[in-house]
Design a protein around this motif. Sequence first.
Motif, PDB file in Angstrom:
ATOM      1  N   GLU A 130       0.829  -1.208   0.000  1.00  0.00           N
ATOM      2  CA  GLU A 130       0.000   0.000   0.000  1.00  0.00           C
ATOM      3  C   GLU A 130       0.869   1.266   0.000  1.00  0.00           C
ATOM      4  N   GLU A 131       1.889   1.288   0.852  1.00  0.00           N
ATOM      5  CA  GLU A 131       2.795   2.437   0.903  1.00  0.00           C
ATOM      6  C   GLU A 131       3.536   2.604  -0.421  1.00  0.00           C
ATOM      7  N   TYR A 132       3.949   1.498  -1.006  1.00  0.00           N
ATOM      8  CA  TYR A 132       4.688   1.540  -2.267  1.00  0.00           C
ATOM      9  C   TYR A 132       3.826   2.117  -3.380  1.00  0.00           C
ATOM     10  N   VAL A 133       2.584   1.648  -3.464  1.00  0.00           N
ATOM     11  CA  VAL A 133       1.661   2.156  -4.483  1.00  0.00           C
ATOM     12  C   VAL A 133       1.447   3.652  -4.281  1.00  0.00           C
ATOM     13  N   ASN A 134       1.280   4.086  -3.038  1.00  0.00           N
ATOM     14  CA  ASN A 134       1.107   5.519  -2.761  1.00  0.00           C
ATOM     15  C   ASN A 134       2.339   6.321  -3.161  1.00  0.00           C
ATOM     16  N   MET A 135       3.512   5.774  -2.898  1.00  0.00           N
ATOM     17  CA  MET A 135       4.747   6.465  -3.262  1.00  0.00           C
ATOM     18  C   MET A 135       4.844   6.637  -4.782  1.00  0.00           C
ATOM     19  N   VAL A 136       4.471   5.602  -5.517  1.00  0.00           N
ATOM     20  CA  VAL A 136       4.516   5.665  -6.982  1.00  0.00           C
ATOM     21  C   VAL A 136       3.494   6.678  -7.498  1.00  0.00           C
ATOM     22  N   LYS A 137       2.287   6.680  -6.928  1.00  0.00           N
ATOM     23  CA  LYS A 137       1.265   7.647  -7.339  1.00  0.00           C
ATOM     24  C   LYS A 137       1.729   9.074  -7.080  1.00  0.00           C
ATOM     25  N   GLU A 138       2.337   9.313  -5.921  1.00  0.00           N
ATOM     26  CA  GLU A 138       2.852  10.645  -5.595  1.00  0.00           C
ATOM     27  C   GLU A 138       3.946  11.061  -6.570  1.00  0.00           C
ATOM     28  N   ALA A 139       4.806  10.133  -6.920  1.00  0.00           N
ATOM     29  CA  ALA A 139       5.872  10.439  -7.881  1.00  0.00           C
ATOM     30  C   ALA A 139       5.269  10.763  -9.243  1.00  0.00           C
ATOM     31  N   ASP A 140       4.274   9.997  -9.678  1.00  0.00           N
ATOM     32  CA  ASP A 140       3.600  10.265 -10.952  1.00  0.00           C
ATOM     33  C   ASP A 140       2.952  11.644 -10.948  1.00  0.00           C
ATOM     34  N   GLU A 141       2.342  12.013  -9.820  1.00  0.00           N
ATOM     35  CA  GLU A 141       1.699  13.326  -9.718  1.00  0.00           C
ATOM     36  C   GLU A 141       2.735  14.448  -9.812  1.00  0.00           C
ATOM     37  N   ARG A 142       3.883  14.260  -9.150  1.00  0.00           N
ATOM     38  CA  ARG A 142       4.943  15.277  -9.225  1.00  0.00           C
ATOM     39  C   ARG A 142       5.447  15.425 -10.651  1.00  0.00           C
ATOM     40  N   ILE A 143       5.616  14.313 -11.335  1.00  0.00           N
ATOM     41  CA  ILE A 143       6.085  14.358 -12.727  1.00  0.00           C
ATOM     42  C   ILE A 143       5.056  15.050 -13.603  1.00  0.00           C
ATOM     43  N   SER A 144       3.786  14.670 -13.451  1.00  0.00           N
ATOM     44  CA  SER A 144       2.719  15.269 -14.260  1.00  0.00           C
ATOM     45  C   SER A 144       2.592  16.772 -14.035  1.00  0.00           C
ATOM     46  N   SER A 145       2.840  17.213 -12.807  1.00  0.00           N
ATOM     47  CA  SER A 145       2.714  18.637 -12.489  1.00  0.00           C
ATOM     48  C   SER A 145       4.016  19.406 -12.746  1.00  0.00           C
ATOM     49  N   GLY A 146       5.051  18.711 -13.216  1.00  0.00           N
ATOM     50  CA  GLY A 146       6.313  19.374 -13.525  1.00  0.00           C
ATOM     51  C   GLY A 146       7.204  19.611 -12.324  1.00  0.00           C
ATOM     52  N   LYS A 147       6.880  19.007 -11.202  1.00  0.00           N
ATOM     53  CA  LYS A 147       7.666  19.198  -9.976  1.00  0.00           C
ATOM     54  C   LYS A 147       8.719  18.096  -9.845  1.00  0.00           C
ATOM     55  N   TYR A 148       9.738  18.191 -10.682  1.00  0.00           N
ATOM     56  CA  TYR A 148      10.829  17.232 -10.634  1.00  0.00           C
ATOM     57  C   TYR A 148      12.102  17.930 -11.090  1.00  0.00           C
ATOM     58  N   THR A 149      13.224  17.289 -10.864  1.00  0.00           N
ATOM     59  CA  THR A 149      14.517  17.834 -11.257  1.00  0.00           C
ATOM     60  C   THR A 149      15.094  16.965 -12.361  1.00  0.00           C
ATOM     61  N   THR A 150      15.492  17.585 -13.468  1.00  0.00           N
ATOM     62  CA  THR A 150      16.116  16.829 -14.548  1.00  0.00           C
ATOM     63  C   THR A 150      17.567  16.547 -14.183  1.00  0.00           C
ATOM     64  N   ILE A 151      18.163  15.611 -14.878  1.00  0.00           N
ATOM     65  CA  ILE A 151      19.568  15.285 -14.635  1.00  0.00           C
ATOM     66  C   ILE A 151      20.447  16.490 -14.970  1.00  0.00           C
ATOM     67  N   GLU A 152      20.049  17.237 -16.003  1.00  0.00           N
ATOM     68  CA  GLU A 152      20.813  18.429 -16.377  1.00  0.00           C
ATOM     69  C   GLU A 152      20.791  19.462 -15.251  1.00  0.00           C
ATOM     70  N   ASP A 153      19.585  19.701 -14.670  1.00  0.00           N
ATOM     71  CA  ASP A 153      19.481  20.652 -13.558  1.00  0.00           C
ATOM     72  C   ASP A 153      20.288  20.182 -12.352  1.00  0.00           C
ATOM     73  N   LEU A 154      20.262  18.905 -12.099  1.00  0.00           N
ATOM     74  CA  LEU A 154      21.013  18.360 -10.977  1.00  0.00           C
ATOM     75  C   LEU A 154      22.514  18.528 -11.196  1.00  0.00           C
ATOM     76  N   GLU A 155      22.981  18.295 -12.421  1.00  0.00           N
ATOM     77  CA  GLU A 155      24.403  18.466 -12.723  1.00  0.00           C
ATOM     78  C   GLU A 155      24.827  19.919 -12.530  1.00  0.00           C
ATOM     79  N   LYS A 156      23.975  20.871 -12.930  1.00  0.00           N
ATOM     80  CA  LYS A 156      24.274  22.286 -12.729  1.00  0.00           C
ATOM     81  C   LYS A 156      24.333  22.615 -11.236  1.00  0.00           C
ATOM     82  N   GLU A 157      23.412  22.051 -10.470  1.00  0.00           N
ATOM     83  CA  GLU A 157      23.379  22.291  -9.027  1.00  0.00           C
ATOM     84  C   GLU A 157      24.643  21.749  -8.364  1.00  0.00           C
TER      85      GLU A 157
END
Length: 89
Positions: free
Chosen positions: A58-85
């Motif tokens: 149940e926790e795992y499914v919720n974690m995946v759903k939350e990650a999908d929501e963050r991706i869909s809403s654009g709230k994530y960091t690309t590898i390029e942004d991380l490399e710059k940071e």
Amino acid sequence: MLFKYFGKMDIDARKIELMDWLLHINDESKLKKIIALKSVLDKEVVAHTISGYPVDKEEYVNMVKEADERISSGKYTTIEDLEKEIENW
């Protein structure tokens, strides 16, 4: 002493000793920890977090759903942004 002869006792004797020990716990904090452990043990662990925390289905499914929501809403960091940071560390 709890589990003094752990290797020599059969499972029923160990369960009786554990029940006796539980019956004599008077510390609310210890009891809460034991109940928390029981809830973890009762759930089927399907994964672990990076820090080693067990995650049930149940926790795992919720974690995946939350990650999908963050991706869909654009709230994530690309590898390029991380490399710059990292360059600014």
